[in-house]
Design an enzyme around this catalytic site. Structure first.
Site, PDB file in Angstrom:
ATOM      1  N   HIS A   8      69.569  72.732  38.731  1.00 30.31           N
ATOM      2  CA  HIS A   8      70.049  74.114  38.683  1.00 30.31           C
ATOM      3  C   HIS A   8      68.913  75.110  38.444  1.00 30.31           C
ATOM      4  O   HIS A   8      67.994  74.824  37.688  1.00 30.31           O
ATOM      5  CB  HIS A   8      71.069  74.303  37.552  1.00 30.31           C
ATOM      6  N   ASN A  27      76.821  78.077  28.262  1.00 28.15           N
ATOM      7  CA  ASN A  27      77.392  77.049  29.130  1.00 28.15           C
ATOM      8  C   ASN A  27      78.379  77.672  30.113  1.00 28.15           C
ATOM      9  O   ASN A  27      79.172  78.542  29.741  1.00 28.15           O
ATOM     10  CB  ASN A  27      78.112  76.015  28.254  1.00 28.15           C
ATOM     11  N   GLN A  83      73.494  63.534  25.530  1.00 27.09           N
ATOM     12  CA  GLN A  83      73.873  62.428  26.416  1.00 27.09           C
ATOM     13  C   GLN A  83      72.593  62.065  27.164  1.00 27.09           C
ATOM     14  O   GLN A  83      72.189  62.776  28.089  1.00 27.09           O
ATOM     15  CB  GLN A  83      75.023  62.878  27.317  1.00 27.09           C
ATOM     16  N   GLY A  89      76.719  59.520  29.790  1.00 26.90           N
ATOM     17  CA  GLY A  89      77.493  60.697  30.208  1.00 26.90           C
ATOM     18  C   GLY A  89      76.648  61.848  30.714  1.00 26.90           C
ATOM     19  O   GLY A  89      77.180  62.913  31.039  1.00 26.90           O
ATOM     20  N   GLN A  90      75.337  61.669  30.798  1.00 29.42           N
ATOM     21  CA  GLN A  90      74.462  62.757  31.259  1.00 29.42           C
ATOM     22  C   GLN A  90      74.690  63.011  32.749  1.00 29.42           C
ATOM     23  O   GLN A  90      74.664  62.075  33.552  1.00 29.42           O
ATOM     24  CB  GLN A  90      72.996  62.377  31.010  1.00 29.42           C
ATOM     25  N   THR A  91      74.937  64.266  33.092  1.00 33.20           N
ATOM     26  CA  THR A  91      75.075  64.613  34.508  1.00 33.20           C
ATOM     27  C   THR A  91      73.876  65.421  35.004  1.00 33.20           C
ATOM     28  O   THR A  91      73.480  65.291  36.157  1.00 33.20           O
ATOM     29  CB  THR A  91      76.362  65.433  34.777  1.00 33.20           C
ATOM     30  N   VAL A  92      73.308  66.254  34.157  1.00 27.46           N
ATOM     31  CA  VAL A  92      72.138  67.038  34.556  1.00 27.46           C
ATOM     32  C   VAL A  92      70.892  66.281  34.099  1.00 27.46           C
ATOM     33  O   VAL A  92      70.726  66.003  32.901  1.00 27.46           O
ATOM     34  CB  VAL A  92      72.175  68.452  33.937  1.00 27.46           C
ATOM     35  N   HIS A  94      68.026  66.501  33.027  1.00 30.47           N
ATOM     36  CA  HIS A  94      67.056  67.340  32.302  1.00 30.47           C
ATOM     37  C   HIS A  94      67.530  67.284  30.842  1.00 30.47           C
ATOM     38  O   HIS A  94      68.689  67.630  30.566  1.00 30.47           O
ATOM     39  CB  HIS A  94      67.123  68.765  32.868  1.00 30.47           C
ATOM     40  N   HIS A  96      68.868  67.825  27.351  1.00 24.20           N
ATOM     41  CA  HIS A  96      69.512  68.998  26.738  1.00 24.20           C
ATOM     42  C   HIS A  96      70.347  68.570  25.544  1.00 24.20           C
ATOM     43  O   HIS A  96      70.981  67.521  25.565  1.00 24.20           O
ATOM     44  CB  HIS A  96      70.376  69.772  27.746  1.00 24.20           C
ATOM     45  N   HIS A  98      73.555  69.555  23.324  1.00 21.73           N
ATOM     46  CA  HIS A  98      74.770  70.367  23.252  1.00 21.73           C
ATOM     47  C   HIS A  98      74.932  70.830  21.803  1.00 21.73           C
ATOM     48  O   HIS A  98      74.855  70.009  20.884  1.00 21.73           O
ATOM     49  CB  HIS A  98      76.005  69.541  23.606  1.00 21.73           C
TER      50      HIS A  98
END
Ligand code: AMW
Length: 149
Positions: A8, A27, A83, A89-92, A94, A96, A98
């Site tokens: 992104h 977010n 994550q 469960g990490q989707t991005v 990079h 990060h 939460h």
């Protein structure tokens, strides 16, 4: 200038804190009000890829951001979550953190927040119609930026 968050490109309008090595953004699909993200500026995928100075800065920023979102969103506690890898469960891709303000009764079962975090941005639950508008996100970022001036 925009910020990279994995695949992104993030507009400066939704970023509310930038340090030498990290940044914090609001977010597009918060699990609770005030659910924000803290990232290293360098777009590395896994926590193990960070240098010690990046880890130190990321966690110092995470601490400052937690204090601010708890206050601003009238929380009484915080959930911090990372994550780290797809099976977690990490989707991005990079790193990060939460940061989620918590309050009594926000979830029927307290730990359901982790299930929600796992699912909220997965394909079945995630679509552009479920994302907040850029205006709403920019407004929230502007309100949070004030605390760091
Ligand atoms: W992960 O499942 O990789 O631990 O979390 C990714 C987080 O990033 C989710 O909370 C998701 O809503 C958020 N997100 C993804 N893309 C953007 C974006 N362009 N702007 C703001 N938040 C985003």
């Amino acid at each position: 200038m925009s910020f990279r968050f994995g695949q992104h490109l993030i507009k400066p309008s939704v970023v509310f804190l930038k340090t030498e090595l990290s940044f914090a953004l609001v977010n597009r699909k918060p699990v609770v009000p005030g659910h924000v993200l803290v990232c290293p500026l360098r777009p590395v995928e896994r926590f193990r890829d960070l240098r010690p100075d990046e880890v130190a800065d990321l966690f110092q920023v995470t601490q400052r951001v937690g204090t601010v979102v708890e206050k601003h969103f009238h929380g009484t506690s915080l959930t911090f979550s990372m994550q780290d890898g797809p099976e977690a469960g990490q989707t991005v891709k990079h790193v990060h953190v939460h940061v989620l303000p918590r309050k009594a009764g926000d979830f029927h079962r307290n730990d359901s927040i982790y299930e929600k975090l796992q699912k909220h941005d997965k394909e079945e639950e995630d679509s552009p119609v479920s994302w907040r508008s850029e205006e709403e996100m920019a407004e929230e970022a502007a309100a949070l930026r004030v605390y760091f001036q």
